[in-house]
Design an enzyme around this catalytic site. Structure first.
Site, PDB file in Angstrom:
ATOM      1  N   LYS A 137     -12.910  -9.464 -10.735  1.00  0.00           N
ATOM      2  CA  LYS A 137     -12.730 -10.046  -9.410  1.00  0.00           C
ATOM      3  C   LYS A 137     -11.596  -9.351  -8.650  1.00  0.00           C
ATOM      4  O   LYS A 137     -11.789  -8.869  -7.538  1.00  0.00           O
ATOM      5  CB  LYS A 137     -12.428 -11.531  -9.556  1.00  0.00           C
ATOM      6  CG  LYS A 137     -12.449 -12.276  -8.265  1.00  0.00           C
ATOM      7  CD  LYS A 137     -12.414 -13.773  -8.523  1.00  0.00           C
ATOM      8  CE  LYS A 137     -12.486 -14.502  -7.207  1.00  0.00           C
ATOM      9  NZ  LYS A 137     -13.160 -15.780  -7.347  1.00  0.00           N
ATOM     10  N   THR A 138     -10.434  -9.289  -9.262  1.00  0.00           N
ATOM     11  CA  THR A 138      -9.326  -8.621  -8.573  1.00  0.00           C
ATOM     12  C   THR A 138      -9.622  -7.122  -8.466  1.00  0.00           C
ATOM     13  O   THR A 138      -9.230  -6.478  -7.500  1.00  0.00           O
ATOM     14  CB  THR A 138      -7.978  -8.852  -9.297  1.00  0.00           C
ATOM     15  OG1 THR A 138      -8.118  -8.478 -10.659  1.00  0.00           O
ATOM     16  CG2 THR A 138      -7.558 -10.295  -9.215  1.00  0.00           C
ATOM     17  N   PHE A 160       0.802  -1.234   0.000  1.00  0.00           N
ATOM     18  CA  PHE A 160       0.000   0.000   0.000  1.00  0.00           C
ATOM     19  C   PHE A 160       0.825   1.270   0.000  1.00  0.00           C
ATOM     20  O   PHE A 160       0.370   2.320   0.445  1.00  0.00           O
ATOM     21  CB  PHE A 160      -0.957   0.007   1.199  1.00  0.00           C
ATOM     22  CG  PHE A 160      -1.780  -1.239   1.309  1.00  0.00           C
ATOM     23  CD1 PHE A 160      -2.841  -1.456   0.449  1.00  0.00           C
ATOM     24  CD2 PHE A 160      -1.474  -2.220   2.236  1.00  0.00           C
ATOM     25  CE1 PHE A 160      -3.596  -2.622   0.523  1.00  0.00           C
ATOM     26  CE2 PHE A 160      -2.224  -3.392   2.301  1.00  0.00           C
ATOM     27  CZ  PHE A 160      -3.281  -3.583   1.449  1.00  0.00           C
ATOM     28  N   LYS A 203      -7.053   2.153 -16.464  1.00  0.00           N
ATOM     29  CA  LYS A 203      -6.629   3.342 -15.715  1.00  0.00           C
ATOM     30  C   LYS A 203      -5.985   3.027 -14.355  1.00  0.00           C
ATOM     31  O   LYS A 203      -5.328   3.871 -13.785  1.00  0.00           O
ATOM     32  CB  LYS A 203      -7.826   4.249 -15.461  1.00  0.00           C
ATOM     33  CG  LYS A 203      -8.221   5.121 -16.653  1.00  0.00           C
ATOM     34  CD  LYS A 203      -9.381   6.015 -16.238  1.00  0.00           C
ATOM     35  CE  LYS A 203      -9.719   7.067 -17.271  1.00  0.00           C
ATOM     36  NZ  LYS A 203     -10.901   7.851 -16.832  1.00  0.00           N
ATOM     37  N   GLU A 207      -5.934   2.692  -5.844  1.00  0.00           N
ATOM     38  CA  GLU A 207      -6.068   3.765  -4.860  1.00  0.00           C
ATOM     39  C   GLU A 207      -7.411   4.462  -4.839  1.00  0.00           C
ATOM     40  O   GLU A 207      -7.846   4.945  -3.794  1.00  0.00           O
ATOM     41  CB  GLU A 207      -4.921   4.756  -5.075  1.00  0.00           C
ATOM     42  CG  GLU A 207      -3.643   3.993  -4.793  1.00  0.00           C
ATOM     43  CD  GLU A 207      -2.345   4.682  -5.135  1.00  0.00           C
ATOM     44  OE1 GLU A 207      -1.804   5.333  -4.257  1.00  0.00           O
ATOM     45  OE2 GLU A 207      -1.884   4.539  -6.273  1.00  0.00           O
ATOM     46  N   GLN A 250      -9.782  -4.824  -5.000  1.00  0.00           N
ATOM     47  CA  GLN A 250      -9.041  -3.585  -4.774  1.00  0.00           C
ATOM     48  C   GLN A 250      -9.938  -2.498  -4.204  1.00  0.00           C
ATOM     49  O   GLN A 250      -9.556  -1.776  -3.289  1.00  0.00           O
ATOM     50  CB  GLN A 250      -8.418  -3.083  -6.087  1.00  0.00           C
ATOM     51  CG  GLN A 250      -7.171  -3.833  -6.480  1.00  0.00           C
ATOM     52  CD  GLN A 250      -6.142  -3.771  -5.380  1.00  0.00           C
ATOM     53  OE1 GLN A 250      -5.734  -2.707  -4.942  1.00  0.00           O
ATOM     54  NE2 GLN A 250      -5.723  -4.927  -4.897  1.00  0.00           N
ATOM     55  N   ILE A 295       1.890  -6.682  -5.416  1.00  0.00           N
ATOM     56  CA  ILE A 295       1.848  -6.444  -3.964  1.00  0.00           C
ATOM     57  C   ILE A 295       0.543  -6.962  -3.379  1.00  0.00           C
ATOM     58  O   ILE A 295       0.102  -6.526  -2.327  1.00  0.00           O
ATOM     59  CB  ILE A 295       2.076  -4.958  -3.624  1.00  0.00           C
ATOM     60  CG1 ILE A 295       1.022  -4.045  -4.275  1.00  0.00           C
ATOM     61  CG2 ILE A 295       3.455  -4.525  -4.069  1.00  0.00           C
ATOM     62  CD1 ILE A 295       1.079  -2.604  -3.767  1.00  0.00           C
ATOM     63  N   GLY A 296      -0.048  -7.910  -4.083  1.00  0.00           N
ATOM     64  CA  GLY A 296      -1.303  -8.475  -3.613  1.00  0.00           C
ATOM     65  C   GLY A 296      -2.479  -7.996  -4.434  1.00  0.00           C
ATOM     66  O   GLY A 296      -3.622  -8.325  -4.158  1.00  0.00           O
ATOM     67  N   ASN A 338     -10.103  -7.561 -15.010  1.00  0.00           N
ATOM     68  CA  ASN A 338     -10.528  -8.688 -14.177  1.00  0.00           C
ATOM     69  C   ASN A 338     -11.436  -8.162 -13.070  1.00  0.00           C
ATOM     70  O   ASN A 338     -10.971  -7.603 -12.086  1.00  0.00           O
ATOM     71  CB  ASN A 338      -9.295  -9.385 -13.592  1.00  0.00           C
ATOM     72  CG  ASN A 338      -9.658 -10.618 -12.790  1.00  0.00           C
ATOM     73  OD1 ASN A 338     -10.731 -10.697 -12.194  1.00  0.00           O
ATOM     74  ND2 ASN A 338      -8.764 -11.590 -12.773  1.00  0.00           N
TER      75      ASN A 338
END
Ligand SMILES: Cc1cc2nc3c(=O)[nH]c(=O)nc-3n(C[C@H](O)[C@H](O)[C@H](O)COP(=O)(O)OP(=O)(O)OC[C@H]3O[C@@H](n4cnc5c(N)ncnc54)[C@H](O)[C@@H]3O)c2cc1C
Ligand code: SF4
Lengths: 750, 346
Positions: free
Chosen positions: A639-640, A246, A707, A711, A644, A471-472, A637
């Protein structure tokens, strides 16, 4: 065969998921080398001053201890600040662990014990005795802001407050409705699950393989090569798996320095890992005081915006964020004045934490906008829609896309906003006061230079290589999807090799740019593969692809074919075979388009809707429903992507209501430095969250239309919660986090 | 043992006690010895370098894992029964629902599975300074001063504090046990004795290093619950910084016996306010015969908090405790106890 399950828009589960859930994905501090040494750092317990004496004799004599390092015996390193500045360094004098006797913050590492076992190192560290000469600590932003200053050197051009436009003072004075308010946000501390750790494995040739917890293997690589004057090829940095970051892992941490220093000095493999407590001494989201002066006319048009922010930084560096510029571009307004200053504190240098700057700036901006809407007497969503802006007024640039209006509509509909009554305290559910609040979020959608190599084998297997980090967030997965889609394969045929400094150049994994940047580089690499295949195919006798252009091609069933007529084509195995090759490689490179940037700029946008229920007597707050509507280009995706946003929203909840480093300002020490007392939302605090993606077609934001999503999810959440609490109770809370005691004190009389 | 260099080195002996006598002997023999039960508090404190026992006496093999029926309809809960086992025992849930509720308001399922009844009683304060050996703390290091006074003290005491210590006892379970007037059974070198629950923990006074009134070498063997069950009119209300998994800022264990709308017996124990679960039996007795109404409960709160005083960061606890007392008693009177799995306050 092209399987729809592997292409853009399919919620492919993470390809690294099974490794992580079975504990087989190795993290930096889990690599082992027989005969390895272990380091344990020793930390200052005063906030400011000088080490008068440091006695390490007993630690050195402790069984198993190999060496104790302090400022008195630290091996030589580069002397210039430049060598110590990593890719994302900030202006100032970067911390050089064990540089001298000065103490700049509580928790500063002042010694390192290296021993044959972790236990010996830790026990021996307790035997170190230090005498200090202490100076006054300065840790309270609300006090230190009196000595704020404009940073003499900007961290980035883009972070400088944009020039004033119009006449913000005059318009404010003339406007009928105005808000002048100060917002305070306490410091927040990064606590990803994986602690900072570095394992240096020293090869027989003396070359170092450095497993580091970082968001950029090449950044760590260049940093240690610079400091220790090492030849680049003698060091390889690996961050194959990262247990959350993060932003905390953007800049190298002292454990990297320590592990490499000890390994070089002692010619052994070395591991140094931090403990949870140390997480509170690094890379925190700085405490900030913001003053907002906003005004509107009787129709609810925004007439004036002034935003002044003062953020905490350290004695030794001027960390800076873009806190205020958002206020010049979020809404249409012709009279704007923005300013940003720092205040020195005896705390460690703050650092980037999910949506740095925006998360903080929108806390104040979106609270003030809500307050102003109420002053005018308008529905806060209607007020925002009324002041919608279609271009970037700060720099007079066109937006590559902005589906925020659709986010407002879709989000409001899903949430049921039309059933809201304007009057604070007017909605109830039994004992509970019900509040509905909204806020807008904006984050930059940038592209950073990136490279990737893509290799295609005759059997259709693909290898993707880049120094990018996961980073996950799902980088492994989406890069596989992109390569598969472009080369007509299924994602399970793609091996993604990332997190390695020897791979093609990639910037640190930050700013939400990895998907767009590395993803576009992979796409470019795939195109190179196709081009090479085509030219090879055209060299073959009687090639059916003789006159074809690369745009006309597709790969199906491991054959390079004409997209419109796949009878015409050649097996990839044959193309390679007849040219005596066993695979074909494409090297993709992308960089931001500087010409385009003169005219266009990209942002992601969000509209957040929050419901709180607050016990009318006790103030117990529950955030019962959140809808986050996001416009962020194309979603590769879902799902991911959804994960986020969920993560960002939850982090935003913590920012709004829980997260706070509690400092004893008498000593300058953070007192709640553990996860029992530093609160983040627990499961019970995270109730119904719905994520809506409003897709945008945007080929200017990045070549693949993406994009970035890392964050935007957090931006605006804090203000939306505060606005909902206001709607429930009639009290504006301007000091974050908004804890139960504050809510209780602000309840309406019964 | 103090290492000549400075802080202690963490060497300790480990004994697995096979009998109670063995455990008591091992404990009595070494003033630096500590009992190990679930370990959820002790091991943390050892890692934080707060506790450094010279010897660990592991009592997990002792036969203290049963909940027994008592002839008078009460229950005897062995010191090693886990917090979860107590909370979900059908007899406890039926007869002493206040206790079950208080346990479920605490910690997390994982912790409750590991934590024991004895350990819960003897868990140490969560005062930030107590946990941080780099700061002064009279409880950890007698005579070193109290960091929390004038410092970060959001979670500290408003009642019964001393100039030496303003820490609070962090347990939820103990607040209910105080309200239920439980009895603690201990066994030591001089044999067995009973300690009334409200006498078990102590106020800090001049000796904040002492949390309770146990003697050197004593082990908690059981908790006895007898007398009024308050199965109908009770409530455990906990206010905290998030909806779960945080220690109480304020908690209230309320129990009532009501007849014809009038208070026959009333118990109010407070958590998060003092160095021990706070009860004022004299004050409680004054309300016998009064109507079980919000107005009365507000007077109860006034009375219980008469001497309450904030320390700065925690000033809010005084009004918060007042509201919580009124609400918990109202819940109890209405027979609608707070349900811990429900996050809205009833
Ligand atoms: C993150 C976190 C959150 C928590 N939240 C809450 C909460 O919200 N509410 C709450 O009430 N609790 C909470 N707890 C505390 C938890 O309830 C205690 O840690 C637990 O009850 C201790 O029991 P144990 O068996 O693990 O004790 P241990 O850690 O084994 O022992 C604790 C102490 O008691 C002594 N001891 C244990 N058994 C005996 C005995 N039979 N005789 C004499 N001495 C004995 C030990 O020597 C030690 O000093 C939390 C704990 C953690 C770590
Ligand atoms: S309140 Fe008690 S436990 Fe906390 S620092 Fe003071 S003496 Fe120590």
């Amino acid at each position: 065969m092209l399987n729809e399950k592997n292409i853009f828009g399919f919620p492919l589960p993470r390809i690294d998921g099974p490794l992580k859930t079975t504990g087989t994905a190795p993290y930096a501090a889990e690599y082992h080398d027989p005969g390895m040494l272990f380091g344990h750092a020793f930390y200052a317990t005063i906030a400011s001053g000088r080490i008068v004496s440091i006695d390490t004799a007993k630690a050195e004599a402790y069984p198993g201890v190999v060496k104790v390092y302090t400022h008195k015996n630290r091996p030589d390193t580069a002397s210039s600040d430049d060598a110590w500045k990593d890719e994302v360094a900030v202006p100032g004098h970067p911390l050089r662990p064990l540089e001298n006797d000065r103490i700049l913050y509580d928790g500063q590492p002042i010694a390192l014990v290296i021993a044959e076992s972790f236990e010996a190192a830790r026990d021996a560290a307790d035997l170190i005795q230090v005498a200090y000469e202490a100076d006054e600590p300065h840790t309270n932003i609300e006090v230190e802001k009196a000595k704020s200053y404009v940073p003499p050197e900007a961290r980035k051009e883009a972070f400088l407050p944009t020039d004033p436009r119009g006449d913000a003072e005059g318009a404010y004075e003339a406007a009928p409705f105005k808000i002048d308010a100060e917002y305070v946000q306490e410091g927040e501390h990064h606590n990803p699950m994986e602690l900072f750790g570095t394992t240096v494995i020293r090869g027989e040739d003396g070359y170092l393989t450095v497993h580091d917890k970082t968001q950029g293997s090449q950044n760590s690589h260049d940093y240690v090569c610079g400091i220790f004057k090492l030849k680049p090829e003698t060091v390889r940095v690996v961050n194959a798996y990262v247990g959350g970051a993060f932003g905390s892992g953007l800049r190298p941490k002292h454990q990297l320095f320590f592990a490499v220093m000890a390994s070089l000095d002692l010619k052994r493999s070395v591991r140094v890992e931090m403990s949870r407590r140390e997480m509170f001494y690094l890379t925190w989201r700085p405490a900030t005081v913001q003053r907002m002066q906003v005004a509107a006319d009787a129709e609810g048009r925004l007439m004036s915006v002034r935003h002044h922010a003062v953020q905490a930084t350290s004695l030794y560096e001027d960390y800076q964020e873009n806190v205020v510029n958002w206020s010049g571009l979020a809404y249409k307004c012709d009279n704007v004045k923005l300013s940003y200053e720092l205040a020195k504190t005896t705390l460690s240098t703050p650092g980037d934490m999910r949506a740095p700057g925006a998360a903080t700036g929108f806390l104040a901006l979106e609270s003030a906008i809500d307050e102003l809407a109420y002053k005018v007497g308008m529905d806060p969503l209607e007020f925002r829609v009324k002041n919608f802006v279609t271009y970037d007024q700060n720099d007079d640039l066109k937006l590559t896309s902005k589906a925020l209006d659709a986010c407002y509509r879709e989000g409001a509909k899903r949430f049921g906003w039309s059933k809201r009554s304007q009057e604070p305290g007017s909605m109830r559910d039994g004992h509970d006061l019900v509040g509905w609040g909204t806020a807008t979020g904006v984050w930059e959608a940038t592209l950073s230079p990136a490279e990737a190599k893509v290799r295609l084998f005759p059997d259709g297997k693909i290898t993707v290589m880049a120094a990018a980090s996961d980073i996950g967030t799902g980088t492994y997965t989406i890069l596989a999807q992109i390569a598969a889609q472009n080369l007509g394969q299924t994602a399970d045929r793609v091996s993604v090799l990332i997190g390695d400094s020897t791979m093609p150049k990639t910037a640190v994994e930050g700013g939400s740019w990895t998907a767009a940047s590395s993803g576009s580089a992979v796409q470019a690499g795939c195109l190179e593969v196709k081009k090479t295949l085509l030219s090879l195919a055209q060299k073959m006798e009687n090639s059916p692809l003789a006159g074809a252009e690369v745009e006309d091609l597709a790969i199906r069933d491991n054959r390079l074919v004409l997209d419109k007529n796949d009878q015409m084509g050649l097996a990839i195995a044959d193309i390679l075979g007849s040219n005596g090759m066993s695979s074909v490689e494409g090297h993709g490179k992308i960089a931001p388009d500087e010409e385009q940037a003169k005219e266009w700029v990209s942002y992601t946008h969000s509209a957040i809707f929050v419901e709180v229920k607050i016990d009318a007597e006790l103030g117990v707050p529950r955030v019962t429903k959140i809808v986050s509507a996001i416009a962020a280009g194309k979603i590769i995706n879902p799902k991911t992507a959804r994960s986020q946003i969920l993560g960002g929203v939850v982090m935003g909840l913590g920012m709004a209501m829980q997260e706070e480093g509690m400092i004893d300002h008498r000593t300058g020490r953070i007192m709640n430095h553990n996860l029992a007392e530093y609160h983040i939302p627990a499961h019970a605090d995270v109730q119904d969250i719905e994520v809506i993606f409003v897709e945008e077609e945007d080929d200017k934001a990045s070549p693949i239309g993406v994009k970035g999503l890392g964050e935007i999810g957090i931006v605006g959440v804090g203000a939306a919660v505060a606005n909902a609490i206001f709607h429930a109770t009639g009290t504006r809370h301007r000091h974050f986090p908004i804890t139960i005691d504050k809510i209780m004190e602000g309840l309406p009389a019964r | 043992m103090r290492h000549p260099g400075g802080r202690r080195v963490r060497h300790f002996s480990y004994t697995r006690a096979e009998t109670l006598g063995h455990a008591v002997a091992a404990l009595a023999a070494n003033p630096q010895a500590r009992v190990l039960a679930g370990g959820t508090n002790l091991i943390d404190l050892m890692k934080y370098d707060v506790e450094h026992p010279g010897a660990i006496v592991d009592i997990n093999r002792l036969p203290l894992r049963d909940i027994e029926e008592l002839p008078n309809g009460g229950l005897r809960i062995g010191a090693l029964v886990s917090n979860s086992a107590v909370a979900y025992d059908p007899r406890v849930a039926e007869r002493y629902p206040l206790l079950a509720s208080a346990i479920l308001a605490g910690a997390s399922p994982q912790l409750r599975n590991a934590a024991t009844t004895g350990g819960n009683l003897l868990q140490r304060t969560r005062c930030y300074y107590f946990y941080d050996p780099a700061t002064p703390c009279n409880k950890r290091e007698p005579g070193s001063g109290c960091g929390a006074i004038g410092g970060v003290n959001r979670i500290h005491a408003i009642l019964g504090a001393s100039e030496h210590c303003i820490a609070v006892h962090p347990s939820d379970m103990c607040v209910a046990l105080a309200a239920l007037s439980a009895t603690v059974e201990v066994e030591g070198p001089d044999g067995r004795r009973d300690i009334p629950f409200t006498d078990f923990h102590r106020l800090p006074g001049d000796h904040p290093e002492r949390d309770n009134t146990m003697h050197q070498g004593e082990i908690v063997t059981a908790i006895r619950l007898e007398g009024n069950h308050f199965a109908h009119h009770h409530s455990y209300l906990k206010l905290r910084d998030r909806l779960s998994y945080a220690f109480a800022l304020i908690s209230v264990a309320a129990a009532l016996d009501v007849k014809d709308g009038q208070i026959v017996d009333m118990r109010v124990a407070l958590g998060g306010v003092a160095h021990k679960p706070w009860r004022d039996t004299l004050a409680e007795a004054e309300f016998a015969g009064q109507p079980a109404t919000r107005e009365t409960f507000a007077t109860v709160a006034d009375r219980l908090l008469a001497g309450a005083q904030g320390q700065g960061d925690n000033d809010f606890k005084v009004p918060m405790a007042h509201k919580a007392i009124v609400r918990a008693l109202s819940q109890a009177a209405a027979g609608t106890p707070q349900i811990q799995a429900e996050k809205h306050v009833r």
